[in-house]
Design an enzyme around this catalytic site. Structure first.
Site, short mmCIF file in Angstrom:
data_model
loop_
_atom_site.label_atom_id
_atom_site.label_comp_id
_atom_site.label_asym_id
_atom_site.label_seq_id
_atom_site.Cartn_x
_atom_site.Cartn_y
_atom_site.Cartn_z
N GLY A 1 40.76 -5.71 -5.91
CA GLY A 1 40.34 -5.21 -7.23
C GLY A 1 40.12 -6.34 -8.22
O GLY A 1 40.64 -7.44 -8.08
N ARG B 1 36.61 -4.99 -0.63
CA ARG B 1 37.78 -4.71 0.22
C ARG B 1 37.29 -4.68 1.66
O ARG B 1 36.21 -4.19 1.95
CB ARG B 1 38.39 -3.35 -0.14
N ASP C 1 48.12 -8.27 -1.45
CA ASP C 1 48.85 -8.07 -0.22
C ASP C 1 48.04 -8.31 1.06
O ASP C 1 48.37 -9.18 1.88
CB ASP C 1 49.28 -6.60 -0.25
N THR D 1 47.49 -9.69 -8.32
CA THR D 1 47.78 -8.27 -8.50
C THR D 1 47.97 -8.01 -9.97
O THR D 1 48.82 -8.61 -10.60
CB THR D 1 49.03 -7.82 -7.76
N ASP E 1 49.09 -5.43 -11.13
CA ASP E 1 50.30 -4.61 -11.27
C ASP E 1 51.59 -5.43 -11.21
O ASP E 1 52.67 -4.88 -11.40
CB ASP E 1 50.34 -3.56 -10.14
N ASP F 1 53.13 -6.62 -8.69
CA ASP F 1 54.04 -6.12 -7.67
C ASP F 1 54.07 -6.96 -6.39
O ASP F 1 54.55 -6.49 -5.36
CB ASP F 1 53.74 -4.65 -7.35
N ARG G 1 50.38 2.28 -9.57
CA ARG G 1 50.54 3.33 -8.56
C ARG G 1 51.95 3.34 -8.00
O ARG G 1 52.55 4.36 -7.81
CB ARG G 1 49.58 3.09 -7.37
#
Lengths: 344, 344, 344, 344
Positions: free
Chosen positions: B10, B73, B104, B126, B128, B130, B172
């Site tokens: 992303g 992706r 990841d 990322t 996020d 994470d 998420r």
């Protein structure tokens, strides 16, 4: 417990966020009232106190720059001589502990008061990021962000007019703001107090840019930068002009004159000044300051006196004052070299 | 050395800053040319390459969101099946190493390729926050900053209209953005995937605010939040409406309906969506991404393959891929409790 | 038609937005190619031309400060003496018309060239908003916005330290930026070139604030402000200090010294400088500049030469150059009085 | 004179700036006290009043979004039926005049009350910029600015992922926000209520971009946009889904589904929602709202009742209410055509 709080030293975005989080946590988690002292240590000495309630008013200060308590600087000797008055203030309000938000001097005072039976938790505050023991301090990210925004704007002006531009940012003893703002804004050269600059080398880097066909060059300078000895340039001290008025010319202005002479080119200076330390904190600083405030409340109730709250990686930890004030945290050589890869 | 670089997964503010710093450092420090592959891994498989020169063009991307290389992706199985094509691309351009910037899956691929003789250095990405092994990743601060600015704006609207407002932010599986944006903007409640929410408790906190005389309440909700089992609320899956069209209602909208019913009060929702991941990075993210790029260039030349660059405290260190991808880095319970002191 | 375009004079946010809209409209509506001349009028004289295509590259400059064409100042006499060279450039590229984006001098040149058979449409450009014939010019809103943001930040610092703060903004001859930035940021006093200031009155307003219990005062000063004659203060010209270096002290610094002396109080100055004229334009300026560019393209094809595009209310209209350059548009007395209601 | 003030209708950045300027001007120029009524007209009917003093508190609201008085909507029939209560409130506080800040309905009420012996000056308020008689209203520039910033961020995400993106902005009946935000952010298509859209034409514009080698397309859609009749698309009304829950799908989401189907491409939607109407006003809006407040104070003392303050070019003038409320000010066809030159 009954807790007092004060903010001392220079203005810094995030002070109010610390106060807010301290008051809210002390109230909601421990039912402990908080009393604010005005204008730094002198408010404690002269007992100028205001109760801080967990209401909409305190909630709203999160975004506000400055400090609702006011601030001030106090000579450490005067502070030490005022122990009786401080004890009286503490007794008058039946305070069990203090939270002191400030720089080097304030943290040392926190330590000394704790040793003298007045339990204090310290919250480190330095916009320059030069306090040890903590990865970062609040206010720094805001200062870097403001400086970067300003330098972003200078790029296009410098380019349109084919100029060399010098930007002077805060940092008397440590170049953190210059380093980060310079990296963030793609400056072509960064000059910091930790690494004396050679004006001829600065000119060389700028000249090379023009030779490569680039139209301009931007150099970020910390206010405390100094030239290497024996180089062709020495900083003048302030003096008096022919009208008898005091004249102080900052390092960027002096460098600009020297570069203009050597490069025979239009060189302009921007001194960012006070706008770097005021106004709404960035989200980063609001989170850090809020976490410091929450943890200061917990530290008081745990009895972690003579210590400061500090950021270590992602965690807030307690650190002895000694660790924070032992040495000024300056930019290590390898951090400067890391940035220097991108010069030119 | 000849180096290839690609960005996968992303969009994330700071990708271009990594590319720029990598190219500039590789060029200036090691005289190593850099080749970019377009649209993520598929650009490597299908050999869509563009040379990246250290010129004004590359310099200017520092402030630009997105990625000049494009992204995409790729199914890991397809990637594994494409080893011959990848080897061919590597050989065709005589590349000595790759730098892969991604999440990841990309970091795992970096590891797997290294084991298969194609040396790769990973740069974790990322929004996020994470990914393990690093304190923070670039893009996260920008997302938090955008979300905080938006929530700041909602405060006054909510207050003027005496409303409860729910703000849905990205996340998420991990609630980092919700946690930080909620803290930074003084939200009255924060709901994250790591801690299932009890809708009745959320209502209780909001009701208490109105009882205390406050005029409104703001709750930040991560998109991956879920209710506790056995509570009065279960999340509906997407379905089809009576017109036969697909309908997906996010968690905030569903919570809003439930709260409106229970509190008999106007509840509004704002879903921040894509604006959280685009545009100019914050100064913080530009510094972090730039440092990642500089260190990726050094890592390649040191031969630190199968590893990723990572932020540890104030330093950039190399960390084995395993550490980064072993487990998703979620918000620990004590971090949530720290914030919960300020709810209400 | 074949169209040439150039940007002259000082940098101004929105120049690129004009160029982009001109190119796109000329291309898409009229199939007319556009040629850019570099570094202002001298690019026309010396024929330094670049074709401008309606592609992604030109599209992307909308947000960019500065001018992709570069800019420059040219002595009007030299320009007049260069008519043969200009004619030659026009002929060489078979140009049918020029669009000249610039201030006073450029608009006059546009008029003079039109009279001499070289058809020019003018686009007014002044960050100071002091060109007549148009309600506003692009760049002004950006400058006001930057100055207001800076002054917002100074409020809290001034307050925390109980200071008087002076902020010097652009405006040699017209006080528009000072007036609007002062109004927008709640300054307690605004000093503009159109209304000579009485330093004792400024002190009186500030003193009254402290007497009323306020903790600070902020005064916005246009760089071209001057004291009333016969007042206790006269502006010194620049000179040389005892080291033989040139010294120029701006009006704000001189006022600060005078106020500090009279009020016996800490007075600080911030000179905003170049950051006011660079960087991404505000949405307002991007819209205005874009509309100017669209209408310049239409004007060229309608043959409205010797005229300028201008904002009147909500509409873009054509205005004869005379109207724009007849007199400098300064702040009328009633506009200053309107603001003065809010001083103190 | 004794003056009452109220804010009615939807939230709008700049309301507090009007209140502040009104209070300060009424106090300092005329020694007239000002009384605020809470929650719009109902505060007047039910006499919920708060005195507004010209102190630091009122000064500080300049930057604050929302309205410190709260707001509310009142049925015009109920208002007309409440004349006795309104008269009683006016008498109880010995008010000489009211200032009513609000939209269409509020301005009509101002007119009707004036005719019924309660003298009112109106201040037009509409974030959508659709009130007549004035060039612009405060709040509009802030909304445009927020929307533009958001769209700027979407550009890079759309580009990195090669997507079509639709952005839904405010504007039920008038497309001003969509038009200005679209122009400011370089949108490739703008859809407004005044010009029904043909979904096939929208697709054609987007397809052409991809055919020209561009990687993405952005379309700004006003929430009140509607398709042309007879086109392949009709807007569905809200309904109930199979779970019995209400479902409302906005125009952008419906367009997205239609475009995705026709173009066989990933289409994403961002609905900006409430963030467009809250938070700190832009400098432009602070200046405009402040000027409206200053002039409302003067108008009250001049006796210009039944009229509204309005921006005409650079001046604030008084305009009869009729002129403002006669017709909704929508985007004229030539303004849309002006923007359409830049589509694609």
């Amino acid at each position: 417990m009954r807790i007092g709080v004060l903010t001392a030293g220079g203005d810094c975005p995030g002070l109010n966020a610390v106060i807010r989080a301290l008051v809210r946590t002390a109230n909601s988690e421990y039912d402990s009232p908080v009393l604010g002292f005005q204008d730094g240590w002198s408010g404690l000495v002269h007992d100028r106190a205001v109760p801080l309630f967990d209401d909409e008013g305190i909630d709203r200060i999160l975004l506000r720059g400055g400090t609702i308590l006011g601030t001030g600087r106090l000579n450490p000797d005067i502070l030490r001589g005022s122990l009786p008055e401080i004890r009286a203030t503490i007794a008058r309000h039946s305070l069990d502990a203090l939270v002191a938000i400030g720089g080097d001097g304030t943290l040392k005072a926190a330590r000394w008061l704790t040793e003298n039976g007045i339990p204090v938790v310290g919250v480190p505050k330095t916009i320059d990021n030069d306090v040890g023991g903590t990865d970062y301090t609040f206010g720094f990210d805001t200062a870097v962000s403001i400086a970067s925004d300003a330098i972003d704007r200078l790029h296009t002006t410098a380019e349109s007019h084919e100029r060399v531009m010098l930007v002077e940012v805060m940092g008397r003893h440590a170049g953190w703001i210059a380093l980060h703002a310079g990296l963030a804004s793609g400056a072509h050269m960064i000059v910091i107090p930790e690494v004396p600059f050679d004006i001829d080398y600065v000119c060389k880097v700028m000249k090379r840019r023009f030779q490569m066909g680039e139209a301009y060059g931007i150099c970020v300078v910390a206010e405390g930068a100094t030239p290497v000895e024996g180089s062709g340039m020495a900083l003048r001290e302030g003096g008096t002009d022919q009208f008898g008025h005091e004249v102080f010319t900052g390092v960027a202005d002096q460098m600009a004159a020297a570069i203009a002479e050597r490069m025979n080119r239009d060189v302009r200076t921007t001194v960012l000044g006070h706008i770097q330390r005021g106004g709404t904190p960035t989200a980063y600083d609001r989170v850090l300051a809020t976490r410091f405030g929450v943890h200061a409340a917990h530290a008081v109730h745990r009895g972690d006196f003579g210590q400061i709250v500090a950021l270590r990686g992602e965690c807030i930890e307690m650190v002895p004052v000694e660790e924070a004030v032992a040495v000024l945290k300056t930019v290590p050589e390898d951090r400067y070299r890391e940035a220097a890869c991108l010069f030119g």
